[in-house]
Design a protein around this motif. Structure first.
Motif, PDB file in Angstrom:
ATOM      1  N   HIS A 246       5.105  -0.686   2.375  1.00 56.53           N
ATOM      2  CA  HIS A 246       4.483  -2.012   2.295  1.00 56.53           C
ATOM      3  C   HIS A 246       4.099  -2.392   0.862  1.00 56.53           C
ATOM      4  O   HIS A 246       3.229  -3.234   0.648  1.00 56.53           O
ATOM      5  CB  HIS A 246       3.282  -2.084   3.254  1.00 56.53           C
ATOM      6  CG  HIS A 246       3.687  -1.938   4.694  1.00 56.53           C
ATOM      7  ND1 HIS A 246       4.186  -2.983   5.433  1.00 56.53           N
ATOM      8  CD2 HIS A 246       3.732  -0.851   5.487  1.00 56.53           C
ATOM      9  CE1 HIS A 246       4.502  -2.541   6.652  1.00 56.53           C
ATOM     10  NE2 HIS A 246       4.235  -1.249   6.716  1.00 56.53           N
ATOM     11  N   CYS A 256       5.700  -9.450   6.828  1.00 51.35           N
ATOM     12  CA  CYS A 256       6.026  -8.277   7.658  1.00 51.35           C
ATOM     13  C   CYS A 256       5.140  -8.291   8.897  1.00 51.35           C
ATOM     14  O   CYS A 256       4.162  -9.034   8.950  1.00 51.35           O
ATOM     15  CB  CYS A 256       5.858  -6.986   6.856  1.00 51.35           C
ATOM     16  SG  CYS A 256       4.204  -6.271   6.936  1.00 51.35           S
ATOM     17  N   HIS A 260       1.711  -8.558   5.671  1.00 50.72           N
ATOM     18  CA  HIS A 260       1.848  -8.638   4.207  1.00 50.72           C
ATOM     19  C   HIS A 260       2.961  -9.609   3.870  1.00 50.72           C
ATOM     20  O   HIS A 260       3.999  -9.594   4.509  1.00 50.72           O
ATOM     21  CB  HIS A 260       2.216  -7.273   3.601  1.00 50.72           C
ATOM     22  CG  HIS A 260       1.461  -6.126   4.169  1.00 50.72           C
ATOM     23  ND1 HIS A 260       2.070  -5.054   4.784  1.00 50.72           N
ATOM     24  CD2 HIS A 260       0.123  -5.892   4.226  1.00 50.72           C
ATOM     25  CE1 HIS A 260       1.146  -4.205   5.188  1.00 50.72           C
ATOM     26  NE2 HIS A 260      -0.034  -4.685   4.869  1.00 50.72           N
TER      27      HIS A 260
END
Ligand SMILES: [Zn+2]
Length: 388
Positions: A246, A256, A260
């Motif tokens: 991430h 996502c 994020h």
């Protein structure tokens, strides 16, 4: 069977001082005494002394005479006997078990796979057992098995105390999978995280053979990462891997599932590639379809694939910049984006790294049996290290 047992006995009774010779021949294959002595830093006299009992015990054989390319002298290369010992590799995914039977040098002898209706420990053990029976019938009985899956299979506290493993992908918590499989298969079992095992297999039997510093990045359902420096794997926790997956590549990028914007996972997982394509297509395509349409010039699919390839390039730049490794291997289900849009990967790499000379990016063709081979290598390495 008896030939296998005598091969194991021979390994167990090999002189300890000769074990580096065996290990070298397992990893690097047949080689002349001169090469072997040079690699191990031994005099030719010492090497002859060490290899004699190995040849006598049938662990090593001498091949036919050939002539040394440098001095023209006749030489008989030495080769470890690899096909008397077989190893089972099992790779678990949420919906399928992949299995291979390999030799001591990780050459695949037979392969099988079977679907899972649910990856419960009971069903996995039953299905793995059936696959092992079929492979044994096809190629012979294994002496040990390796099993890998996405999850923390190596948390020291768990392994030492009760060998209970967790896997988010399989929905497992505190499952004694090693013991369950060993009971069903009747051979020693070794459990490892799938990406770490794949990296191990490339170090001994693949692109990273002889490379002391390299990284492996895998893309598929998730993002995987393994790093070797000075020939050793850097230990990573689930948290470390989560941070890698991430890391933010572009704050203006897609979102996502964890919320994020522009993280690696928002670009390169199979799901992310499909989501990006689906937004433009107004329906949910398959991964193969996206690749095919992108190759045919469809602008929506081409853009989804371009973004993923670019993001992989940025991730590689970040790895190289932070670790100084120059060899990066890409593997996994979604890795084809790097093959079909290599120029975009290179653009992502160049966007974050000025000096790209000497960076070697190897893209491994996707095959789930490659992961199962990685699992077999866990058992092979345990066998060789056990002897050593
Ligand atoms: Zn994310």
């Amino acid at each position: 069977m008896s030939s296998q047992r005598s091969a194991i006995e021979a390994w167990r009774s090999a002189p300890r001082t000769a074990l580096p010779v065996l290990r070298e021949l397992v990893i690097h294959g047949p080689q002349s005494r001169t090469d072997l002595a040079r690699r191990l830093g031994l005099s030719s006299g010492s090497l002859t002394r060490l290899t004699k009992p190995l040849v006598a015990a049938g662990l090593v054989v001498e091949r036919d005479v050939r002539h040394d390319p440098v001095n023209g002298r006749p030489t008989r290369p030495l080769e470890v006997v690899a096909d008397r010992l077989l190893f089972l590799g099992l790779k678990l995914t949420s919906d399928r078990v992949y299995a291979v039977l390999t030799t001591l040098r990780a050459e695949i002898v037979a392969r099988e796979s079977a679907p899972l209706t649910a990856p419960s420990p009971g069903e996995v053990v039953a299905e793995a057992g059936r696959l092992a029976d079929r492979l044994t019938a096809a190629g012979g009985a294994p002496v040990a098995a390796g099993v890998t899956f996405g999850g923390d299979a190596t948390a020291p506290a768990l392994v030492e105390e009760s060998e209970l493993v967790d896997s988010g992908i399989l929905g497992w918590q505190r499952v004694p999978i090693r013991r369950l499989l060993a009971d069903r298969l009747g051979v020693p079992c070794f459990v490892k995280n799938d990406v770490a095992a794949l990296a191990d297999s490339y170090q001994w039997f693949g692109e990273a053979r002889g490379v002391r510093d390299f990284a492996l990045v895998t893309v598929g359902d998730g993002v995987g990462y393994a790093l070797f420096t000075h020939g050793r794997a850097v230990r990573m926790t689930e948290a470390d891997l989560g941070e890698f997956s991430h890391q933010i590549l572009d704050p203006g990028g897609p979102m996502c599932p964890a919320g994020h914007r522009g993280c690696a996972a928002s670009y390169v997982t199979t799901r992310s590639i499909l989501m990006t394509a689906a937004q433009g297509m107004r329906r949910f395509p398959t991964y193969r379809e996206v690749l095919r349409l992108a190759a045919a010039g469809d602008p929506v699919c081409r853009e989804a694939v371009r973004q993923a390839a670019w993001a992989l390039g940025v991730m590689i730049a970040n790895v190289v910049n932070a670790t100084t490794v120059k060899t990066v291997i890409l593997a996994g289900e979604a890795v084809d984006v790097a093959r079909v849009r290599r120029a975009d990967l290179d653009a992502g790499l160049a966007a974050r790294r000025r000096d790209v000379a000497g960076i070697d990016v190897a893209v491994r063709a996707h095959d789930f049996h490659d992961w199962a081979r990685g699992a077999a290598v866990v058992a092979i390495r345990a066998h060789v290290a056990d002897a050593a």
